[in-house]
Motif scaffolding. Structure first.
Motif, short mmCIF file in Angstrom:
data_model
loop_
_atom_site.label_atom_id
_atom_site.label_comp_id
_atom_site.label_asym_id
_atom_site.label_seq_id
_atom_site.Cartn_x
_atom_site.Cartn_y
_atom_site.Cartn_z
N CYS A 1 -64.38 -7.91 -71.91
CA CYS A 1 -64.30 -6.67 -72.71
C CYS A 1 -65.66 -5.98 -72.85
N ARG A 2 -66.70 -6.55 -72.25
CA ARG A 2 -68.06 -6.01 -72.25
C ARG A 2 -68.69 -6.01 -73.65
N HIS A 3 -68.22 -6.86 -74.50
CA HIS A 3 -68.78 -6.96 -75.85
C HIS A 3 -70.08 -7.77 -75.81
N VAL A 4 -71.12 -7.25 -76.48
CA VAL A 4 -72.39 -7.96 -76.62
C VAL A 4 -72.48 -8.51 -78.04
N LEU A 5 -72.80 -9.78 -78.18
CA LEU A 5 -72.89 -10.39 -79.50
C LEU A 5 -74.09 -9.81 -80.24
N SER A 6 -73.83 -9.13 -81.35
CA SER A 6 -74.86 -8.39 -82.06
C SER A 6 -75.01 -8.87 -83.49
N CYS A 7 -76.13 -8.52 -84.10
CA CYS A 7 -76.39 -8.87 -85.49
C CYS A 7 -75.51 -8.01 -86.40
N PRO A 8 -74.88 -8.59 -87.41
CA PRO A 8 -74.06 -7.80 -88.33
C PRO A 8 -74.89 -6.88 -89.23
N GLN B 1 -79.10 -15.74 -88.56
CA GLN B 1 -78.82 -16.76 -87.56
C GLN B 1 -77.34 -17.12 -87.59
N THR B 2 -76.81 -17.52 -86.44
CA THR B 2 -75.43 -17.99 -86.37
C THR B 2 -75.31 -18.95 -85.20
N THR B 3 -74.21 -19.68 -85.17
CA THR B 3 -73.97 -20.62 -84.08
C THR B 3 -73.58 -19.87 -82.81
N VAL B 4 -73.77 -20.53 -81.67
CA VAL B 4 -73.39 -19.94 -80.39
C VAL B 4 -71.88 -20.02 -80.25
N LEU B 5 -71.27 -18.88 -79.90
CA LEU B 5 -69.82 -18.81 -79.77
C LEU B 5 -69.40 -19.04 -78.32
N ALA C 1 -64.52 -10.36 -80.02
CA ALA C 1 -63.86 -9.07 -79.89
C ALA C 1 -62.49 -9.16 -79.22
N CYS C 2 -62.41 -9.95 -78.13
CA CYS C 2 -61.15 -10.01 -77.38
C CYS C 2 -60.56 -11.41 -77.29
N GLY C 3 -61.30 -12.42 -77.74
CA GLY C 3 -60.80 -13.79 -77.68
C GLY C 3 -60.96 -14.43 -76.32
N GLY C 4 -61.65 -13.75 -75.41
CA GLY C 4 -61.86 -14.30 -74.08
C GLY C 4 -62.72 -15.55 -74.11
N GLY C 5 -62.51 -16.41 -73.14
CA GLY C 5 -63.22 -17.68 -73.13
C GLY C 5 -64.46 -17.70 -72.28
N ARG C 6 -64.87 -16.53 -71.77
CA ARG C 6 -66.09 -16.47 -70.96
C ARG C 6 -67.16 -15.68 -71.71
N VAL C 7 -68.17 -16.36 -72.21
CA VAL C 7 -69.31 -15.72 -72.85
C VAL C 7 -70.54 -16.10 -72.03
N LEU C 8 -71.13 -15.12 -71.38
CA LEU C 8 -72.24 -15.37 -70.46
C LEU C 8 -73.57 -15.06 -71.13
N ARG C 9 -74.62 -15.71 -70.63
CA ARG C 9 -75.96 -15.53 -71.19
C ARG C 9 -76.85 -14.82 -70.17
N TYR C 10 -77.59 -13.82 -70.67
CA TYR C 10 -78.44 -13.03 -69.78
C TYR C 10 -79.84 -12.87 -70.39
N GLY C 11 -80.77 -12.47 -69.52
CA GLY C 11 -82.12 -12.19 -69.99
C GLY C 11 -82.96 -13.44 -70.14
N PHE C 12 -84.22 -13.24 -70.47
CA PHE C 12 -85.13 -14.38 -70.59
C PHE C 12 -86.23 -14.05 -71.58
N GLY C 13 -86.72 -15.11 -72.24
CA GLY C 13 -87.84 -15.01 -73.17
C GLY C 13 -88.81 -16.14 -72.91
N THR C 14 -89.74 -16.33 -73.82
CA THR C 14 -90.80 -17.32 -73.61
C THR C 14 -90.26 -18.75 -73.54
N GLU C 15 -89.16 -19.03 -74.27
CA GLU C 15 -88.60 -20.39 -74.21
C GLU C 15 -88.07 -20.70 -72.82
N ARG C 16 -87.36 -19.74 -72.24
CA ARG C 16 -86.83 -19.97 -70.89
C ARG C 16 -87.96 -20.05 -69.87
#
Length: 559
Positions: A266-273, A296-300, A305-320
């Motif tokens: 559904c192209r939903h990005v997990l955002s801060c409330p 902060q929240t747990t990783v879903l 938004a749509c109940g889909g079971g595929r949540v992908l991770r993108y981008g990189f920061g200093t930890e990665r």
């Protein structure tokens, strides 16, 4: 007595190094300004590693020898420990007050009383040290004057550099602004002869500036078309540096592990409330973090938004980046320096001491590793993503990119071994990147000042940003529409206001932070008085129970 201290100053402490010709010229000119006893601003423009600190210390010695007070500012708290050590070694008979927000309140309160009594005449610290009640203040030093960290954006808003100039104008000391990459407006004042210009064009001992290689990430794609985090050229350079016993800095101005989580269905990005930003995944906590409100929240594993079971991770920061480097160089000693890793008091100083003691082979970090540090065994600097600071909606984006690239490049090659820098970018032909590659501030200034003049941006105009915010978006929109009409009426009544460009109200680049919806109005004109008058009238119009308005004056280096 001050004369007794002066005698001890000449015989005690570390023996000052012999100045080169350019340093002697700069010190002589500052001494002349100090002798005159009138308010003067000097720009000390010296390439990285040119010995600006030694010029400051000589000017300080001249000042305290004559009974004057000294204020020495640096942009980051992390720089104060190294600075304190150098100042104490040169002025062993003087007590030094170190002032910044990490100093316990009880110690700062004690410093305040003793500074006010005249017991302490040398204060070093970050921007808040500017308000120390020094008696007979004769010299203010603002090192790395271009740095954005001098600006405080919350509570009492001020810019440390500009406030230092204003304090100098009020109390008549000499103000020295130092940088390898002066703010465009500061350099403009120097070229206009409002400020005295002092130049240190070469490194100490005529050491060469580091060789800079620009790597196009588009050309570094693998067979699958993916852009690597570390290009083959940078991996090879790190390997060579480790083999030669040198140290490496890797700069990435983004924290966390992954920068956002995304549902491909559904192209939903997990955002801060609470904020209009995506949540960042942090590997150390295994949680999603907001870098604006600390939510902060747990990783879903399921899309909310749509109940889909595929949540992908993108981008990189200093930890990665840290993990990637560990996997490529398992035998190297690695450390990370960002806001998360130095949250515990004293951790920042521990990392820097380990780097100075050559206990760290590779240091990964954000902007805090780019500033003012002097470690002679750093042979390689890698810039992971030079484009991050280019792609922001700000007319100063190119300037800040050039400054960042030049400053982090300057950490390399400060010892006997020539330095090397590799800049990874998607825009290798951008003038900010190309000029930084050649350490060419003068040409960058010419490029940028022409654009500023064509678009009537500072220093060819003055700007005030009005920040509007509200808890209730729909109610605020109604009042903002009314405010737009009232601003038009005010401008119609006064001819001076008609010459001011009014941009907005428009949604802010980040439309919501900490539960408050945000808009902005930009005022741009050539005369500061009408700008202030119009801003004041708009502030009075908008202050009610729904809408909150604050003003933010763009730094202008007042004279």
């Amino acid at each position: 007595t001050s004369s007794g201290r002066a005698n001890r100053l000449e015989t005690g402490g570390v023996v000052p190094p012999i100045l080169n010709r350019e340093q002697e010229t700069a010190v002589a000119e500052i001494r002349e300004k100090l002798t005159c006893g009138r308010f003067t601003v000097c720009l000390l423009h010296g390439v990285t590693g040119s010995g600006k600190t030694e010029v400051y210390l000589n000017a300080m010695a001249e000042t305290v020898r004559n009974g004057g007070g000294v204020l020495y500012l640096v942009p980051e708290i992390s720089l104060t420990a190294q600075l304190e050590e150098r100042v104490r070694s040169r002025f062993p008979d003087y007590e030094i007050a170190v002032w910044h927000s990490d100093i316990p309140e009880a110690i700062r309160r004690n410093y305040w009383r003793r500074i006010r009594r005249g017991d302490i005449t040398i204060v070093v610290g970050a921007r808040s040290a500017l308000f120390a009640p020094l008696n007979n203040l004769k010299l203010i030093i603002v090192d790395e004057e271009h740095d954005d960290s001098y600006k405080q954006d919350d509570r009492t808003r001020y810019h440390g550099r500009d406030a230092a100039v204003m304090r100098g104008k009020i109390t008549d000391p000499t103000v020295v602004l130092g940088s390898a990459t002066p703010a465009l407006q500061t350099c403009y004042h120097a070229r206009s002869e409002k400020y005295a210009y002092l130049s240190l064009p070469e490194r100490i001992g005529k050491r060469p500036l580091p060789e800079v290689e620009v790597v196009s990430l588009v050309d570094a794609k693998d067979d699958a078309g993916n852009i690597p985090l570390l290009s083959p050229a940078l991996v090879s350079a790190i390997s060579d540096t480790l083999a030669g016993g040198g140290q490496t800095l890797l700069f990435l101005n983004r924290r966390g592990f992954h920068t956002f989580l995304y549902c491909p269905d559904c192209r939903h990005v997990l955002s801060c409330p609470n904020c209009a930003v995506s949540l960042t995944y942090h590997g150390e906590t295994g949680r999603l973090h907001c870098h604006y409100c600390d939510y902060q929240t747990t990783v879903l594993s399921v899309c909310p938004a749509c109940g889909g079971g595929r949540v992908l991770r993108y981008g990189f920061g200093t930890e990665r980046l840290e993990q990637e480097v560990k996997s490529l160089f398992p035998g190297a000693t690695l450390a990370r320096m960002d806001r998360d890793s130095v949250a515990r008091r004293g951790r920042r100083e521990t990392i820097l001491r380990s780097l100075a003691g050559r206990e760290i082979d590779i240091l990964v970090g954000t902007q805090m590793i780019t500033k003012g540090h002097d470690f002679p065994h750093i042979h390689l600097v890698g810039v992971i993503a030079a484009d991050l600071s280019l792609n922001v909606p700000d007319f100063r984006a190119a300037e800040r990119t050039f400054q960042l690239l030049t400053q982090v490049s300057g950490r390399s090659g400060r010892g006997e071994t020539p330095g090397r820098v590799i800049i990874q970018t998607l825009n290798p032909d951008h003038y900010a990147v190309a000029r930084a590659q050649r350490h060419d501030y003068a040409s960058f200034y010419d490029d940028e000042i022409a654009l500023r003049q064509a678009l009537a941006y500072p220093p060819f105009s003055r700007m005030i940003a009005l920040r509007l915010s509200a808890m209730h978006q729909e109610k605020a929109k109604i009042e903002i529409d009314q405010l737009r009409g009232k601003i038009a009426e005010i401008r119609e009544r006064q001819q001076a206001f008609q010459r001011i460009a009014v941009i907005g109200p428009t949604p802010s680049p980040i439309e919501k932070i900490r539960g408050r919806y945000r808009w902005q109005i930009l005022l741009k004109g050539t005369q500061i008085a009408p700008l202030h008058d119009l801003a004041r009238e708009i502030l009075n119009l908008g202050q009610n129970h729904v809408l909150r308005i604050t003003a933010d004056v763009d730094p202008v280096n007042f004279m």
